[in-house]
Design a protein around this motif. Structure first.
Motif, PDB file in Angstrom:
ATOM      1  N   ARG A  93      41.895   9.912  -6.980  1.00  0.00           N
ATOM      2  CA  ARG A  93      42.653  11.299  -7.028  1.00  0.00           C
ATOM      3  C   ARG A  93      43.992  10.964  -6.225  1.00  0.00           C
ATOM      4  O   ARG A  93      44.966  11.412  -6.580  1.00  0.00           O
ATOM      5  CB  ARG A  93      41.737  12.277  -6.644  1.00  0.00           C
ATOM      6  CG  ARG A  93      42.202  13.603  -6.862  1.00  0.00           C
ATOM      7  CD  ARG A  93      41.305  14.715  -6.627  1.00  0.00           C
ATOM      8  NE  ARG A  93      41.043  14.749  -5.129  1.00  0.00           N
ATOM      9  CZ  ARG A  93      41.763  15.519  -4.492  1.00  0.00           C
ATOM     10  NH1 ARG A  93      42.857  16.060  -4.813  1.00  0.00           N
ATOM     11  NH2 ARG A  93      41.493  15.598  -3.051  1.00  0.00           N
ATOM     12  N   GLN A  94      43.812  10.582  -5.008  1.00  0.00           N
ATOM     13  CA  GLN A  94      44.669  10.435  -3.947  1.00  0.00           C
ATOM     14  C   GLN A  94      45.449   9.146  -3.989  1.00  0.00           C
ATOM     15  O   GLN A  94      46.603   9.473  -3.564  1.00  0.00           O
ATOM     16  CB  GLN A  94      44.070  10.545  -2.550  1.00  0.00           C
ATOM     17  CG  GLN A  94      43.314  12.036  -2.206  1.00  0.00           C
ATOM     18  CD  GLN A  94      42.808  11.893  -0.797  1.00  0.00           C
ATOM     19  OE1 GLN A  94      43.683  11.563   0.067  1.00  0.00           O
ATOM     20  NE2 GLN A  94      41.577  12.429  -0.566  1.00  0.00           N
ATOM     21  N   LEU A  95      45.027   8.187  -4.634  1.00  0.00           N
ATOM     22  CA  LEU A  95      45.786   6.993  -4.673  1.00  0.00           C
ATOM     23  C   LEU A  95      45.578   6.139  -5.951  1.00  0.00           C
ATOM     24  O   LEU A  95      44.954   5.358  -6.074  1.00  0.00           O
ATOM     25  CB  LEU A  95      45.142   5.930  -3.434  1.00  0.00           C
ATOM     26  CG  LEU A  95      45.236   6.452  -1.687  1.00  0.00           C
ATOM     27  CD1 LEU A  95      44.198   5.403  -0.949  1.00  0.00           C
ATOM     28  CD2 LEU A  95      46.660   6.334  -1.647  1.00  0.00           C
ATOM     29  N   PRO A  96      46.275   6.872  -6.954  1.00  0.00           N
ATOM     30  CA  PRO A  96      46.162   6.420  -8.289  1.00  0.00           C
ATOM     31  C   PRO A  96      46.827   5.291  -8.645  1.00  0.00           C
ATOM     32  O   PRO A  96      46.448   4.394  -9.606  1.00  0.00           O
ATOM     33  CB  PRO A  96      46.781   7.606  -9.135  1.00  0.00           C
ATOM     34  CG  PRO A  96      47.634   8.215  -8.171  1.00  0.00           C
ATOM     35  CD  PRO A  96      47.030   8.107  -6.751  1.00  0.00           C
ATOM     36  N   HIS A  97      47.536   4.591  -7.633  1.00  0.00           N
ATOM     37  CA  HIS A  97      48.209   3.535  -8.028  1.00  0.00           C
ATOM     38  C   HIS A  97      47.319   1.969  -7.368  1.00  0.00           C
ATOM     39  O   HIS A  97      47.758   0.926  -7.385  1.00  0.00           O
ATOM     40  CB  HIS A  97      49.769   3.452  -7.308  1.00  0.00           C
ATOM     41  CG  HIS A  97      50.560   4.013  -7.722  1.00  0.00           C
ATOM     42  ND1 HIS A  97      51.954   4.263  -7.302  1.00  0.00           N
ATOM     43  CD2 HIS A  97      50.414   5.138  -8.704  1.00  0.00           C
ATOM     44  CE1 HIS A  97      52.683   5.159  -8.074  1.00  0.00           C
ATOM     45  NE2 HIS A  97      51.680   5.617  -8.930  1.00  0.00           N
TER      46      HIS A  97
ATOM     47  N   GLU B  21      42.512   9.580   3.034  1.00  0.00           N
ATOM     48  CA  GLU B  21      43.655   9.930   3.625  1.00  0.00           C
ATOM     49  C   GLU B  21      43.942   8.757   4.773  1.00  0.00           C
ATOM     50  O   GLU B  21      44.911   8.378   5.027  1.00  0.00           O
ATOM     51  CB  GLU B  21      43.342  11.062   4.654  1.00  0.00           C
ATOM     52  CG  GLU B  21      44.161  12.443   3.868  1.00  0.00           C
ATOM     53  CD  GLU B  21      44.139  13.648   4.888  1.00  0.00           C
ATOM     54  OE1 GLU B  21      44.150  14.607   4.238  1.00  0.00           O
ATOM     55  OE2 GLU B  21      44.410  13.351   6.053  1.00  0.00           O
TER      56      GLU B  21
ATOM     57  N   SER C  50      45.163   5.789   3.151  1.00  0.00           N
ATOM     58  CA  SER C  50      46.528   5.927   2.787  1.00  0.00           C
ATOM     59  C   SER C  50      47.458   5.691   3.837  1.00  0.00           C
ATOM     60  O   SER C  50      48.557   5.191   3.765  1.00  0.00           O
ATOM     61  CB  SER C  50      46.869   7.337   2.136  1.00  0.00           C
ATOM     62  OG  SER C  50      47.784   7.581   1.728  1.00  0.00           O
ATOM     63  N   ALA C  51      46.957   6.117   5.172  1.00  0.00           N
ATOM     64  CA  ALA C  51      47.888   6.055   6.194  1.00  0.00           C
ATOM     65  C   ALA C  51      48.042   4.522   6.543  1.00  0.00           C
ATOM     66  O   ALA C  51      49.048   3.954   6.775  1.00  0.00           O
ATOM     67  CB  ALA C  51      47.094   6.665   7.449  1.00  0.00           C
TER      68      ALA C  51
ATOM     69  N   LEU D 108      47.698   2.083   4.517  1.00  0.00           N
ATOM     70  CA  LEU D 108      48.794   1.110   3.403  1.00  0.00           C
ATOM     71  C   LEU D 108      50.133   1.527   4.081  1.00  0.00           C
ATOM     72  O   LEU D 108      50.949   0.551   3.747  1.00  0.00           O
ATOM     73  CB  LEU D 108      48.341   2.057   2.057  1.00  0.00           C
ATOM     74  CG  LEU D 108      46.962   1.558   1.357  1.00  0.00           C
ATOM     75  CD1 LEU D 108      46.763   2.473   0.277  1.00  0.00           C
ATOM     76  CD2 LEU D 108      46.943   0.085   1.028  1.00  0.00           C
ATOM     77  N   ASP D 109      50.257   2.841   4.366  1.00  0.00           N
ATOM     78  CA  ASP D 109      51.566   3.246   4.971  1.00  0.00           C
ATOM     79  C   ASP D 109      52.069   2.205   5.957  1.00  0.00           C
ATOM     80  O   ASP D 109      53.080   1.509   6.162  1.00  0.00           O
ATOM     81  CB  ASP D 109      51.898   4.543   5.207  1.00  0.00           C
ATOM     82  CG  ASP D 109      51.745   5.466   4.263  1.00  0.00           C
ATOM     83  OD1 ASP D 109      51.941   4.967   3.098  1.00  0.00           O
ATOM     84  OD2 ASP D 109      51.441   6.705   4.523  1.00  0.00           O
TER      85      ASP D 109
ATOM     86  N   SER E 205      51.039  -0.616   0.210  1.00  0.00           N
ATOM     87  CA  SER E 205      50.756   0.271  -0.897  1.00  0.00           C
ATOM     88  C   SER E 205      51.530  -0.401  -2.294  1.00  0.00           C
ATOM     89  O   SER E 205      52.369  -1.174  -2.259  1.00  0.00           O
ATOM     90  CB  SER E 205      51.686   1.570  -0.903  1.00  0.00           C
ATOM     91  OG  SER E 205      51.072   2.257   0.199  1.00  0.00           O
TER      92      SER E 205
ATOM     93  N   THR F  61      53.122   0.414  -5.347  1.00  0.00           N
ATOM     94  CA  THR F  61      54.026   1.421  -5.859  1.00  0.00           C
ATOM     95  C   THR F  61      54.163   1.542  -7.328  1.00  0.00           C
ATOM     96  O   THR F  61      54.749   2.610  -7.894  1.00  0.00           O
ATOM     97  CB  THR F  61      55.491   1.157  -5.369  1.00  0.00           C
ATOM     98  OG1 THR F  61      55.893   0.087  -6.027  1.00  0.00           O
ATOM     99  CG2 THR F  61      55.670   1.192  -3.967  1.00  0.00           C
TER     100      THR F  61
ATOM    101  N   PRO G 269      52.341   2.101 -11.123  1.00  0.00           N
ATOM    102  CA  PRO G 269      51.290   2.790 -11.718  1.00  0.00           C
ATOM    103  C   PRO G 269      50.356   1.610 -12.267  1.00  0.00           C
ATOM    104  O   PRO G 269      51.056   0.771 -12.712  1.00  0.00           O
ATOM    105  CB  PRO G 269      51.605   3.658 -12.983  1.00  0.00           C
ATOM    106  CG  PRO G 269      53.140   3.764 -12.904  1.00  0.00           C
ATOM    107  CD  PRO G 269      53.613   2.583 -11.902  1.00  0.00           C
TER     108      PRO G 269
END
Lengths: 275, 275
Positions: A24-28, A213, A216-217, A219-220, A225, A227, A229
């Motif tokens: 849901r939050q990281l669909p890539h 989350e 995600s942080a 990956l940033d 990440s 990028t 799809p």
């Protein structure tokens, strides 16, 4: 590196709730998931055994060249996180520290409940981490191994299960908590029942959602990440237990009937993929 | 190192909402805050100017030996985060990436609204970061510089202000968003009014609250959390503008009348503390 998968490990199928948050939050991001269903639950096992089993799951995924590892299991996080962090050269995210941070974001009265497996409660991992960040916090912990069995038996919606959950949670009746950490990745699958019992004033913290989350942080921060799809057919799911049962439950929870689930055999030299 | 303060910078007083989250979520950590009230708002200024001013605030705090820096201002984050990260040897946390992660945790329909200053909207920082993580997301952005003025003038609760906010947010009436990112640190002070206008079905994301979760994660990863309770008199607040006005607003928002607020003079060689 950006296109590599993120690996998820769990004692069984509860960690699928963490994978669900990732989708849901990281669909890539590609998901590789290993559930040790044959040896679940980890909760009652000695720490050394949990550590050994966890490493077997991790070794299988590391050979598949994952870019990050998520321990989607509180018991395994409590038993193995420091050792995994020390020995792996990829980032390792557990679910306990995110659950703690989610609790502090949610609470206002600083009275926090934690429900988890016996192993996680015994480890005091949540209580210690909560007090580490705020020594004025009041922590009430309750081991709920029955909840794991309910989920693994696909009995979440039965009347009997709902009664078991309601009875168990009476423990918190006089604790005045405003926040309840779901300290086992199976428990978000019972969130509707738990909310009905606890009432709207108690915020449930899904530690897996906060963990994602955190992924995600990371990956940033590391700039890794993906990028582009992706096609979800790249995702891979593995279980040491019954493939059909895993497929049924995971398909339902992820709302995807086309999951690629394969069996892993437990051998003395690690987990092996069937030919 | 664990006892050192965490530094917070903002164009004015909006970043106090981020400090408020820090006091709530990380009560063992000392807060040093600098608000450039004399030169606020940063929103309409050219990027180069925002970068220069931001560095002046940062240089003041770095000399005070902070262990981590939080850019508690979306405009400054958009303009200066990469440069600060490249040149400082302490961790630097902005508010935009956390706001993006908070949005993905909240949204289910992937239609996300963002309200921010003109500078943040023009930078496309939120829109780019959201699409970077999920290219299927729909992003509606609206510059709301009036909201900053309302907060800085301490007019959040006036009838006129509420009407300005309601009128402005009609922009989202046909956008079907389920999540609204408060892309300016002033805006959590208007959250009740914004919730009343947007309705309960739209989740507001306080990017500062998520940023503090991110700070908490970084403290964990680097093992530099302060584990001892502290006396809040150790906190230090600085403003380039009017000390009495800053004290009035910050005291109200932090519910603490004993704030230690001092004035900084803007000079050609940086910000200087009054004797």
């Amino acid at each position: 590196m950006t296109a590599q998968a993120i690996g998820y490990i769990d004692s069984g199928i509860g960690g699928i709730t963490v994978a669900r948050e990732a989708l849901r939050q990281l669909p890539h991001e590609v998901v590789y998931y290993v559930g040790d269903t044959a040896r679940m639950p980890y909760g009652p096992r000695p720490k050394e055994e949990v550590l050994k089993y966890t490493w077997e799951l991790v070794d299988f995924l590391v050979k598949k060249d994952i870019k990050m590892l998520v321990i989607a299991c509180n018991t395994a996080t409590a038993a193995a996180l420091p050792d995994l962090r020390a020995k792996l050269d990829i980032p390792v995210i557990g679910v306990i520290a995110p659950g703690v941070r989610g609790a502090f974001r949610a609470t206002h009265n600083k009275k926090i409940g934690v429900i988890a497996t016996a192993g996680t409660v015994k480890s005091q991992a949540y209580a210690n981490a909560l007090r580490h960040k705020d020594n004025s916090v009041s922590v009430s912990q309750l081991a709920c191994p029955e909840f794991v069995e309910i989920v693994e038996a696909n009995q979440s919606d039965s009347v009997t299960s709902k009664q078991v959950i309601a009875d168990k949670l009476t423990y918190f009746a006089d604790k005045d908590i405003d926040t309840l950490v779901l300290g086992c990745t199976h428990f978000p699958l019972l969130d509707t029942t738990i909310t009905n019992v606890m009432g709207e004033k108690v915020t449930l913290v899904n530690s897996g959602a906060v963990a994602i989350e955190n992924v995600s942080a990371m990956l940033d921060e590391l700039n890794i990440s993906n990028t582009n799809p992706i096609d979800r057919s790249k995702d891979e799911y593995y279980t040491t237990g019954d493939v059909a049962k895993f497929h049924t439950l995971a398909s339902r929870w992820l709302q995807n009937d086309n999951l690629n689930v394969r069996h892993l055999t437990i051998t003395t030299t690690g987990l092996k993929l069937e030919d």
